[in-house]
Design a protein around this motif. Sequence first.
Motif, PDB file in Angstrom:
ATOM      1  N   LYS A  74     -43.851  33.552  29.719  1.00 25.96           N
ATOM      2  CA  LYS A  74     -44.683  34.083  30.789  1.00 25.96           C
ATOM      3  C   LYS A  74     -44.492  35.596  30.848  1.00 25.96           C
ATOM      4  O   LYS A  74     -44.672  36.289  29.859  1.00 25.96           O
ATOM      5  N   ASN A  75     -44.077  36.141  31.986  1.00 24.93           N
ATOM      6  CA  ASN A  75     -43.917  37.588  32.090  1.00 24.93           C
ATOM      7  C   ASN A  75     -42.446  37.958  32.319  1.00 24.93           C
ATOM      8  O   ASN A  75     -42.130  38.933  33.005  1.00 24.93           O
ATOM      9  N   VAL A  76     -41.542  37.181  31.715  1.00 22.88           N
ATOM     10  CA  VAL A  76     -40.109  37.425  31.808  1.00 22.88           C
ATOM     11  C   VAL A  76     -39.506  37.332  30.418  1.00 22.88           C
ATOM     12  O   VAL A  76     -39.911  36.486  29.614  1.00 22.88           O
ATOM     13  N   SER A  77     -38.549  38.222  30.132  1.00 32.40           N
ATOM     14  CA  SER A  77     -37.869  38.204  28.840  1.00 32.40           C
ATOM     15  C   SER A  77     -36.367  38.169  29.057  1.00 32.40           C
ATOM     16  O   SER A  77     -35.842  38.776  30.000  1.00 32.40           O
ATOM     17  N   TYR A  78     -35.666  37.447  28.181  1.00 32.36           N
ATOM     18  CA  TYR A  78     -34.213  37.345  28.233  1.00 32.36           C
ATOM     19  C   TYR A  78     -33.646  37.877  26.926  1.00 32.36           C
ATOM     20  O   TYR A  78     -34.109  37.497  25.845  1.00 32.36           O
ATOM     21  N   ILE A  79     -32.637  38.739  27.019  1.00 34.07           N
ATOM     22  CA  ILE A  79     -32.068  39.375  25.829  1.00 34.07           C
ATOM     23  C   ILE A  79     -30.575  39.117  25.791  1.00 34.07           C
ATOM     24  O   ILE A  79     -29.868  39.278  26.797  1.00 34.07           O
ATOM     25  N   SER A  80     -30.079  38.726  24.612  1.00 33.93           N
ATOM     26  CA  SER A  80     -28.652  38.472  24.419  1.00 33.93           C
ATOM     27  C   SER A  80     -28.173  39.231  23.191  1.00 33.93           C
ATOM     28  O   SER A  80     -28.857  39.267  22.163  1.00 33.93           O
ATOM     29  N   GLY A  81     -26.997  39.842  23.293  1.00 36.62           N
ATOM     30  CA  GLY A  81     -26.455  40.587  22.163  1.00 36.62           C
ATOM     31  C   GLY A  81     -27.097  41.944  22.022  1.00 36.62           C
ATOM     32  O   GLY A  81     -27.718  42.466  22.942  1.00 36.62           O
ATOM     33  N   GLY A  82     -26.961  42.541  20.842  1.00 38.79           N
ATOM     34  CA  GLY A  82     -27.553  43.844  20.601  1.00 38.79           C
ATOM     35  C   GLY A  82     -27.018  44.911  21.533  1.00 38.79           C
ATOM     36  O   GLY A  82     -25.888  44.856  22.017  1.00 38.79           O
ATOM     37  N   MET A  83     -27.844  45.908  21.802  1.00 37.08           N
ATOM     38  CA  MET A  83     -27.426  47.035  22.632  1.00 37.08           C
ATOM     39  C   MET A  83     -27.064  46.622  24.054  1.00 37.08           C
ATOM     40  O   MET A  83     -26.014  46.977  24.578  1.00 37.08           O
ATOM     41  N   PHE A  84     -27.943  45.840  24.709  1.00 36.37           N
ATOM     42  CA  PHE A  84     -27.676  45.469  26.093  1.00 36.37           C
ATOM     43  C   PHE A  84     -26.437  44.593  26.221  1.00 36.37           C
ATOM     44  O   PHE A  84     -25.815  44.541  27.282  1.00 36.37           O
ATOM     45  N   GLY A  85     -26.084  43.893  25.141  1.00 34.97           N
ATOM     46  CA  GLY A  85     -24.889  43.058  25.170  1.00 34.97           C
ATOM     47  C   GLY A  85     -23.620  43.839  25.432  1.00 34.97           C
ATOM     48  O   GLY A  85     -22.624  43.291  25.931  1.00 34.97           O
ATOM     49  N   GLU A  86     -23.629  45.134  25.107  1.00 34.45           N
ATOM     50  CA  GLU A  86     -22.456  45.980  25.325  1.00 34.45           C
ATOM     51  C   GLU A  86     -22.247  46.310  26.805  1.00 34.45           C
ATOM     52  O   GLU A  86     -21.184  46.796  27.188  1.00 34.45           O
ATOM     53  N   PHE A  87     -23.263  46.065  27.625  1.00 31.85           N
ATOM     54  CA  PHE A  87     -23.190  46.451  29.038  1.00 31.85           C
ATOM     55  C   PHE A  87     -23.181  45.248  29.976  1.00 31.85           C
ATOM     56  O   PHE A  87     -23.275  45.413  31.188  1.00 31.85           O
ATOM     57  N   LEU A  88     -23.039  44.048  29.434  1.00 35.12           N
ATOM     58  CA  LEU A  88     -23.057  42.854  30.271  1.00 35.12           C
ATOM     59  C   LEU A  88     -21.756  42.704  31.057  1.00 35.12           C
ATOM     60  O   LEU A  88     -20.676  42.956  30.529  1.00 35.12           O
ATOM     61  N   PRO A  89     -21.855  42.259  32.304  1.00 37.26           N
ATOM     62  CA  PRO A  89     -20.640  41.967  33.076  1.00 37.26           C
ATOM     63  C   PRO A  89     -19.901  40.769  32.466  1.00 37.26           C
ATOM     64  O   PRO A  89     -20.480  39.968  31.735  1.00 37.26           O
ATOM     65  N   GLU A  90     -18.636  40.638  32.790  1.00 37.96           N
ATOM     66  CA  GLU A  90     -17.833  39.530  32.274  1.00 37.96           C
ATOM     67  C   GLU A  90     -18.436  38.200  32.704  1.00 37.96           C
ATOM     68  O   GLU A  90     -18.833  38.020  33.861  1.00 37.96           O
ATOM     69  N   GLY A  91     -18.528  37.275  31.766  1.00 36.20           N
ATOM     70  CA  GLY A  91     -19.060  35.952  32.055  1.00 36.20           C
ATOM     71  C   GLY A  91     -20.560  35.824  31.894  1.00 36.20           C
ATOM     72  O   GLY A  91     -21.104  34.722  32.013  1.00 36.20           O
ATOM     73  N   LYS A  92     -21.242  36.918  31.621  1.00 34.50           N
ATOM     74  CA  LYS A  92     -22.695  36.886  31.437  1.00 34.50           C
ATOM     75  C   LYS A  92     -23.041  37.065  29.963  1.00 34.50           C
ATOM     76  O   LYS A  92     -22.399  37.821  29.245  1.00 34.50           O
ATOM     77  N   LYS A  93     -24.096  36.374  29.513  1.00 36.93           N
ATOM     78  CA  LYS A  93     -24.510  36.424  28.111  1.00 36.93           C
ATOM     79  C   LYS A  93     -25.930  36.946  27.923  1.00 36.93           C
ATOM     80  O   LYS A  93     -26.318  37.281  26.801  1.00 36.93           O
ATOM     81  N   TRP A  94     -26.707  37.001  29.006  1.00 40.72           N
ATOM     82  CA  TRP A  94     -28.122  37.341  28.901  1.00 40.72           C
ATOM     83  C   TRP A  94     -28.523  38.373  29.949  1.00 40.72           C
ATOM     84  O   TRP A  94     -27.992  38.381  31.058  1.00 40.72           O
ATOM     85  N   VAL A  95     -29.491  39.203  29.577  1.00 40.93           N
ATOM     86  CA  VAL A  95     -30.134  40.120  30.510  1.00 40.93           C
ATOM     87  C   VAL A  95     -31.556  39.618  30.762  1.00 40.93           C
ATOM     88  O   VAL A  95     -32.290  39.323  29.812  1.00 40.93           O
ATOM     89  N   ARG A  96     -31.943  39.514  32.026  1.00 38.99           N
ATOM     90  CA  ARG A  96     -33.314  39.134  32.380  1.00 38.99           C
ATOM     91  C   ARG A  96     -34.109  40.401  32.653  1.00 38.99           C
ATOM     92  O   ARG A  96     -33.801  41.181  33.552  1.00 38.99           O
ATOM     93  N   TYR A  97     -35.164  40.591  31.839  1.00 44.37           N
ATOM     94  CA  TYR A  97     -36.013  41.774  31.985  1.00 44.37           C
ATOM     95  C   TYR A  97     -37.340  41.359  32.612  1.00 44.37           C
ATOM     96  O   TYR A  97     -37.994  40.419  32.139  1.00 44.37           O
ATOM     97  N   PRO A  98     -37.781  42.044  33.677  1.00 46.61           N
ATOM     98  CA  PRO A  98     -39.007  41.647  34.385  1.00 46.61           C
ATOM     99  C   PRO A  98     -40.269  42.131  33.686  1.00 46.61           C
ATOM    100  O   PRO A  98     -41.019  42.961  34.185  1.00 46.61           O
ATOM    101  N   GLY A  99     -40.526  41.612  32.513  1.00 44.66           N
ATOM    102  CA  GLY A  99     -41.705  41.996  31.744  1.00 44.66           C
ATOM    103  C   GLY A  99     -41.669  41.302  30.401  1.00 44.66           C
ATOM    104  O   GLY A  99     -40.688  40.654  30.027  1.00 44.66           O
ATOM    105  N   SER A 100     -42.745  41.427  29.669  1.00 43.63           N
ATOM    106  CA  SER A 100     -42.853  40.782  28.363  1.00 43.63           C
ATOM    107  C   SER A 100     -42.512  41.786  27.271  1.00 43.63           C
ATOM    108  O   SER A 100     -43.271  42.721  26.999  1.00 43.63           O
ATOM    109  N   ILE A 101     -41.329  41.629  26.652  1.00 40.66           N
ATOM    110  CA  ILE A 101     -40.898  42.516  25.580  1.00 40.66           C
ATOM    111  C   ILE A 101     -40.363  41.683  24.423  1.00 40.66           C
ATOM    112  O   ILE A 101     -39.956  40.538  24.600  1.00 40.66           O
ATOM    113  N   ASN A 102     -40.373  42.264  23.239  1.00 39.52           N
ATOM    114  CA  ASN A 102     -39.855  41.577  22.064  1.00 39.52           C
ATOM    115  C   ASN A 102     -38.452  42.031  21.704  1.00 39.52           C
ATOM    116  O   ASN A 102     -37.985  41.807  20.592  1.00 39.52           O
ATOM    117  N   GLY A 103     -37.764  42.683  22.650  1.00 38.05           N
ATOM    118  CA  GLY A 103     -36.389  43.085  22.429  1.00 38.05           C
ATOM    119  C   GLY A 103     -36.195  44.579  22.528  1.00 38.05           C
ATOM    120  O   GLY A 103     -37.142  45.358  22.488  1.00 38.05           O
TER     121      GLY A 103
END
Length: 297
Positions: free
Chosen positions: A129-158
């Motif tokens: 739909k209009n939500v994207s989830y990203i794991s690893g890569g650049m954003f993975g370096e900034f995740l809080p402890e215990g979290k594996k995914w970033v939820r982005y409010p839009g449609s992106i391919n990474g």
Amino acid sequence: MKRFIAGLACAAAAGLAVPTLASAAHAQAPADPLAALQGKLGAGRGVSFSDSLKLAEGKKRTVVITRKGVLQFGGSGVVASDHTSRPRIKSGDLDELVVAGQNSYDENSKAFAKALNGIAKPERTVRMKNVSYISGGMFGEFLPEGKKWVRYPGSINGVLDSLGGLQPQLVNAAEPGTLKALLAHAVKQPGGYTGKISLGELHKVSPWFRASMPLKPTGAQAKQVLSWRLSVGPDGLPTRLTSTYAVGGSSSSVTMETDYSGWGAKVSVKAPPAGEVVAFEDLDLDAADVPVPLLAK
């Protein structure tokens, strides 16, 4: 490494020229690939794909990034995707820049060093739909402890796509609207079709392109073109899509290749467990720390 980064930057910013694509020596293409694609659409069905991005400098060709994943269909087209991108950047290539940032007293430099460290790592993106989830890569370096995914409010391919010059494929032949636009001005060749399409038209017809490019092309950029070749099987379904552009004013070119398989197979893309997800706005970074186009939206 500096030549590598400079080459990507040039590829992202330069005008796109239309090179000549060789014809494949296969049987004559069926008359209506669009009808064949539409026959595979339906809830819970989809297709697998694999991409590669190659940078050519003279006779040297370098695979910059690869990607594999699945597209999930609905009744009228692609409704979700799940893919993993793997940069062909060795972490050692970035060590000097990473260490310099880590040893800096400047917090912005340290954040940028963390981002560079993540660029060399695989990145998985789930889009629905209009939500994207990203794991690893650049954003993975900034995740809080215990979290594996970033939820982005839009449609992106990474994140890698948003950096420019790292898109494994800008054209998606599994989208009915995109395939229709490609075929509208195509030349029929043995085994498939060839043609060209402007970035402006791609942005208009393709959700995949809009998810890959964070900024809408305008002016001269909107008129720039990609040259493409689509190979199809005896059933009319796409088997390989190649799109190419040349870096203006140099002998370099970029080629994006996609292979499709398993048309109509069962595909179910699901969101990650809620407990493993953190909202994009809750990440400890901003555009001043890490200059990513997504942060400027």
